[in-house]
Design a protein around this motif. Sequence first.
Motif, PDB file in Angstrom:
ATOM      1  N   GLN A  27      18.561  -8.000  -4.609  1.00 25.01           N
ATOM      2  CA  GLN A  27      16.895  -7.704  -4.620  1.00 25.01           C
ATOM      3  C   GLN A  27      16.802  -6.544  -2.955  1.00 25.01           C
ATOM      4  N   PRO A  28      16.501  -5.642  -3.665  1.00 24.92           N
ATOM      5  CA  PRO A  28      16.534  -4.180  -2.047  1.00 24.92           C
ATOM      6  C   PRO A  28      15.441  -4.617  -0.863  1.00 24.92           C
ATOM      7  N   THR A  29      15.382  -3.686  -0.592  1.00 25.02           N
ATOM      8  CA  THR A  29      14.805  -4.173   0.694  1.00 25.02           C
ATOM      9  C   THR A  29      14.365  -3.019   0.922  1.00 25.02           C
ATOM     10  N   ALA A  30      13.798  -2.593   1.749  1.00 29.52           N
ATOM     11  CA  ALA A  30      13.218  -1.247   3.246  1.00 29.52           C
ATOM     12  C   ALA A  30      12.447  -1.557   4.452  1.00 29.52           C
ATOM     13  N   SER A  31      11.997  -1.102   4.946  1.00 30.45           N
ATOM     14  CA  SER A  31      11.627  -0.468   6.210  1.00 30.45           C
ATOM     15  C   SER A  31      11.785   1.090   6.898  1.00 30.45           C
ATOM     16  N   ILE A  32      10.282   1.013   6.788  1.00 33.63           N
ATOM     17  CA  ILE A  32       9.508   1.916   7.534  1.00 33.63           C
ATOM     18  C   ILE A  32      10.341   2.510   8.870  1.00 33.63           C
ATOM     19  N   LYS A  33      11.302   3.394   8.970  1.00 25.27           N
ATOM     20  CA  LYS A  33      12.328   3.671  10.463  1.00 25.27           C
ATOM     21  C   LYS A  33      11.080   4.827  11.218  1.00 25.27           C
ATOM     22  N   ALA A  34      10.402   6.332  10.304  1.00 23.43           N
ATOM     23  CA  ALA A  34      10.182   6.711  10.857  1.00 23.43           C
ATOM     24  C   ALA A  34       8.761   7.512   9.682  1.00 23.43           C
ATOM     25  N   ARG A  35       7.375   8.319  10.415  1.00 23.97           N
ATOM     26  CA  ARG A  35       7.139   9.135   9.329  1.00 23.97           C
ATOM     27  C   ARG A  35       6.758  10.649  10.017  1.00 23.97           C
ATOM     28  N   THR A  70       1.148  -1.321   0.158  1.00 16.66           N
ATOM     29  CA  THR A  70       0.245  -0.559  -0.047  1.00 16.66           C
ATOM     30  C   THR A  70       0.488   1.423   0.226  1.00 16.66           C
ATOM     31  N   THR A  71       0.644   1.837  -0.991  1.00 14.64           N
ATOM     32  CA  THR A  71       1.072   3.440  -0.605  1.00 14.64           C
ATOM     33  C   THR A  71       0.096   4.669  -0.032  1.00 14.64           C
ATOM     34  N   ASP A  72      -0.843   4.339   0.889  1.00 11.67           N
ATOM     35  CA  ASP A  72      -1.464   4.880   1.541  1.00 11.67           C
ATOM     36  C   ASP A  72      -0.947   5.502   2.846  1.00 11.67           C
ATOM     37  N   PHE A  73      -0.375   6.863   2.822  1.00 17.36           N
ATOM     38  CA  PHE A  73       0.231   6.868   4.713  1.00 17.36           C
ATOM     39  C   PHE A  73      -0.617   6.900   5.847  1.00 17.36           C
ATOM     40  N   ASP A  74      -1.932   6.737   5.561  1.00 17.00           N
ATOM     41  CA  ASP A  74      -2.837   6.590   7.190  1.00 17.00           C
ATOM     42  C   ASP A  74      -2.430   5.195   7.049  1.00 17.00           C
ATOM     43  N   HIS A 101       2.982  21.346   8.196  1.00 17.95           N
ATOM     44  CA  HIS A 101       1.711  21.755   7.317  1.00 17.95           C
ATOM     45  C   HIS A 101       1.315  21.109   6.025  1.00 17.95           C
ATOM     46  N   LYS A 102       2.491  20.827   5.376  1.00 18.48           N
ATOM     47  CA  LYS A 102       2.493  21.018   3.726  1.00 18.48           C
ATOM     48  C   LYS A 102       2.338  19.872   3.186  1.00 18.48           C
ATOM     49  N   SER A 103       3.156  18.530   4.282  1.00 18.71           N
ATOM     50  CA  SER A 103       3.216  17.394   3.745  1.00 18.71           C
ATOM     51  C   SER A 103       3.543  16.170   4.592  1.00 18.71           C
ATOM     52  N   ARG A 104       3.861  15.343   4.228  1.00 21.94           N
ATOM     53  CA  ARG A 104       3.484  14.121   4.418  1.00 21.94           C
ATOM     54  C   ARG A 104       5.238  13.163   4.475  1.00 21.94           C
ATOM     55  N   TRP A 105       6.275  12.599   5.831  1.00 20.63           N
ATOM     56  CA  TRP A 105       7.246  12.126   5.176  1.00 20.63           C
ATOM     57  C   TRP A 105       7.135  10.846   5.722  1.00 20.63           C
ATOM     58  N   VAL A 106       8.268  10.096   4.636  1.00 18.82           N
ATOM     59  CA  VAL A 106       8.322   8.792   5.270  1.00 18.82           C
ATOM     60  C   VAL A 106      10.023   8.590   5.427  1.00 18.82           C
ATOM     61  N   LEU A 107      11.073   8.523   6.513  1.00 18.46           N
ATOM     62  CA  LEU A 107      12.149   7.660   6.462  1.00 18.46           C
ATOM     63  C   LEU A 107      12.462   6.143   6.351  1.00 18.46           C
ATOM     64  N   LEU A 108      13.089   5.671   5.296  1.00 21.22           N
ATOM     65  CA  LEU A 108      12.889   4.372   4.950  1.00 21.22           C
ATOM     66  C   LEU A 108      14.578   3.885   4.903  1.00 21.22           C
ATOM     67  N   ASP A 109      14.586   2.753   6.162  1.00 22.80           N
ATOM     68  CA  ASP A 109      15.810   2.070   6.334  1.00 22.80           C
ATOM     69  C   ASP A 109      15.833   1.123   4.738  1.00 22.80           C
ATOM     70  N   VAL A 110      17.285   1.318   3.880  1.00 21.70           N
ATOM     71  CA  VAL A 110      16.950   0.554   2.219  1.00 21.70           C
ATOM     72  C   VAL A 110      18.147  -0.277   2.758  1.00 21.70           C
ATOM     73  N   GLN A 111      18.287  -1.532   1.575  1.00 21.44           N
ATOM     74  CA  GLN A 111      19.305  -2.391   2.042  1.00 21.44           C
ATOM     75  C   GLN A 111      19.691  -3.342   0.550  1.00 21.44           C
ATOM     76  N   VAL A 112      20.537  -3.625   0.014  1.00 21.41           N
ATOM     77  CA  VAL A 112      19.984  -4.810  -0.463  1.00 21.41           C
ATOM     78  C   VAL A 112      21.118  -5.969  -0.229  1.00 21.41           C
ATOM     79  N   ARG A 113      20.512  -7.070  -0.374  1.00 26.39           N
ATOM     80  CA  ARG A 113      20.949  -8.622  -0.264  1.00 26.39           C
ATOM     81  C   ARG A 113      20.815  -9.169  -1.331  1.00 26.39           C
ATOM     82  N   ASN A 114      22.569 -10.081  -1.417  1.00 27.06           N
ATOM     83  CA  ASN A 114      22.769 -11.321  -3.187  1.00 27.06           C
ATOM     84  C   ASN A 114      21.459 -12.569  -2.042  1.00 27.06           C
TER      85      ASN A 114
END
Length: 153
Positions: free
Chosen positions: A105-113, A6-10, A117-130
Amino acid sequence: MTKTTTTDFDTLRDGDTIDGPTFAVSRESIRLFCDASLDYNPLHLDDDYMKGDFGRTNFGGIIMHGMNNFGLISRMITDWLPPEGVHRRLETRWVKPVRPGDVIQPTASIKARQTTHKSRWVLLDVQVRNQKGEQVAVGEAMVEFPSPTGAAA
């Protein structure tokens, strides 16, 4: 931790994960990246050059461009974001060389949201594994989800 498509922020939660596409690394894919990036460094092309020690490291053969990891992470993020979302920042560090025959393959996990006032932000931890599950790249990304009443700046 749950996988999210999903890409629904809420509905996003810290710890949710995102899976990117797998990529089979070959001599051909490395050569194509050389052509696209105009980076013809012999460490990506010349087996004889790579037989010896390269600096303090012996890679044991040619290696994939680190920026190819960056591209896979970017693709994962932009495929996951809604059309109005914006991929704002990506920082990566290469941990281990990637060679022809590897599947990554890259993966990410949501670290913080955070909501502003103007936007909503998502911080992701990203990694690539073999294919062995070893990290080959790690980093952090930031994406922007516009507020329901505003547009991305």
